[in-house]
Design a protein around this motif. Structure first.
Motif, PDB file in Angstrom:
ATOM      1  N   VAL A 231      33.972   0.174  21.931  1.00  0.00           N
ATOM      2  CA  VAL A 231      34.481   0.356  23.300  1.00  0.00           C
ATOM      3  C   VAL A 231      35.891  -0.193  23.446  1.00  0.00           C
ATOM      4  CG1 VAL A 231      34.139  -0.290  25.716  1.00  0.00           C
ATOM      5  CG2 VAL A 231      32.174   0.361  24.304  1.00  0.00           C
ATOM      6  N   LEU A 232      36.123  -1.398  22.946  1.00  0.00           N
ATOM      7  CA  LEU A 232      37.388  -2.086  23.181  1.00  0.00           C
ATOM      8  C   LEU A 232      38.417  -1.887  22.071  1.00  0.00           C
ATOM      9  CD1 LEU A 232      35.871  -5.463  24.468  1.00  0.00           C
ATOM     10  CD2 LEU A 232      36.715  -3.526  25.831  1.00  0.00           C
ATOM     11  N   GLY A 233      37.948  -1.398  20.910  1.00  0.00           N
ATOM     12  CA  GLY A 233      38.856  -1.267  19.785  1.00  0.00           C
ATOM     13  C   GLY A 233      38.899  -2.552  18.970  1.00  0.00           C
ATOM     14  N   GLY A 234      39.516  -2.464  17.781  1.00  0.00           N
ATOM     15  CA  GLY A 234      39.623  -3.651  16.935  1.00  0.00           C
ATOM     16  C   GLY A 234      39.863  -3.249  15.485  1.00  0.00           C
ATOM     17  N   GLU A 235      39.466  -4.108  14.563  1.00  0.00           N
ATOM     18  CA  GLU A 235      39.657  -3.847  13.138  1.00  0.00           C
ATOM     19  C   GLU A 235      38.333  -4.001  12.393  1.00  0.00           C
ATOM     20  OE1 GLU A 235      42.688  -6.596  11.999  1.00  0.00           O
ATOM     21  OE2 GLU A 235      44.327  -5.232  12.562  1.00  0.00           O
TER      22      GLU A 235
END
Length: 306
Positions: A231-235
């Motif tokens: 949902v929030l994005g990331g790595e």
């Protein structure tokens, strides 16, 4: 040469189909492979006979000759040519020692004992003692299967195999495929009367010991990411066969999203530096065993979305 019943070696009958021959060979080759029975001369001899039997019976033309001539099937063409020449000689007034049918073997299967040859064949092929010119015959080709892991064939490497009691060290090229066959010249059966050795054909059975699926030169892998990162994005750190890669997860990534990593697939056979691609499919992990607080937050989020 002692007569070897190739049908008996593979445990099949003379009416066996090509598929039955193939299944019998694979089963016996795995069971009696020298790597599984080290320092066992009897097993090595049996393994060689299994490969010989498969070499002959899996080839329709060789099988036909074997059924007719037995152990001397390799010389069938010479026998037929000699018979035709003798028949021609008979028509020209020289007489035919084989009779009206022209068959030196009496119509039955030929087992290959030296005493069964006529003087004519003995002088032509050198099967009796004396001053006859001996024909040179090429040795029999052998076939064997070799099992390797997918991770092993990602890079070119040298490997030693025990085939028919001989240790053979070969270079296994990166990218070799399941079922692929390579020829090793001169490692087959010995020639007769100074003739050249036959060749060895190795077929590779590649077992997938990785988390990837291989399709040609491309690799496929499922990657699980948590709901919050989707949902929030990331790595996310992703494993590849050449090492880990840090992937950026874009916000609002959907379940089943596919991405391609160019050049991170499998090496192309005998094309150094060329690789297929790696295809990732994202699967979102839905959290379970939520706390009361987490449920309240999701309910609040649901109200906001509605």
């Amino acid at each position: 040469m002692d007569y070897i019943d190739y049908y008996k070696v593979l445990g099949i009958n003379k009416n066996a189909t090509a598929d039955e021959i193939k299944k019998a060979y694979r089963k016996l080759a795995r069971q009696h492979h020298p790597d599984l029975n080290p320092n066992n001369a009897q097993t090595e001899k049996l393994f060689q006979q299994i490969n010989e039997a498969n070499e002959v019976l899996s080839d329709p033309e060789k099988r036909k000759k074997y059924d007719q001539y037995g152990n001397d099937w390799k010389h069938a063409d010479q026998f037929e040519e000699a018979r035709k020449q003798q028949q021609t000689s008979g028509r020209n007034g020289g007489g035919n020692p084989f009779g009206a049918g022209g068959n030196p073997f009496g119509g039955g299967s030929f087992t290959g004992d030296d005493g069964d040859f006529s003087d004519f064949f003995s002088s032509m092929f050198g099967n009796r003692g004396g001053g006859g010119r001996q024909a040179k015959f090429r040795g029999q080709d052998f076939r064997a299967s070799v099992q390797l892991n997918l991770s092993e064939v990602y890079e070119t490497h040298k490997k030693t195999f025990t085939i028919n009691g001989k240790n053979i060290r070969i270079t296994v090229p990166a990218g070799i495929e399941n079922g692929q066959e390579i020829k090793i010249a001169g490692y087959g059966g010995p020639g007769s009367n100074g003739g050249p050795n036959g060749d060895l054909y190795l077929s590779f059975e590649i077992k997938n010991d990785t988390s990837f699926i291989r399709k040609g030169n491309d690799l496929y892998k499922d990657v699980t990411i948590n709901l919050y990162k989707a949902v929030l994005g990331g790595e996310e750190m992703i494993d590849t066969l050449s090492g880990k890669v840090k992937m950026k997860i874009t916000p609002e990534t959907q379940n089943g999203t596919k991405v391609r990593l160019k050049g991170k697939g499998f090496p192309v056979y005998k094309k150094e530096g060329s690789f297929g691609d790696l295809y990732l499919s994202y699967h979102i992990d839905i959290p379970t065993q939520l706390t009361t607080k987490e449920k309240e937050l999701f309910e609040q989020l649901a109200k906001e979305r509605s």
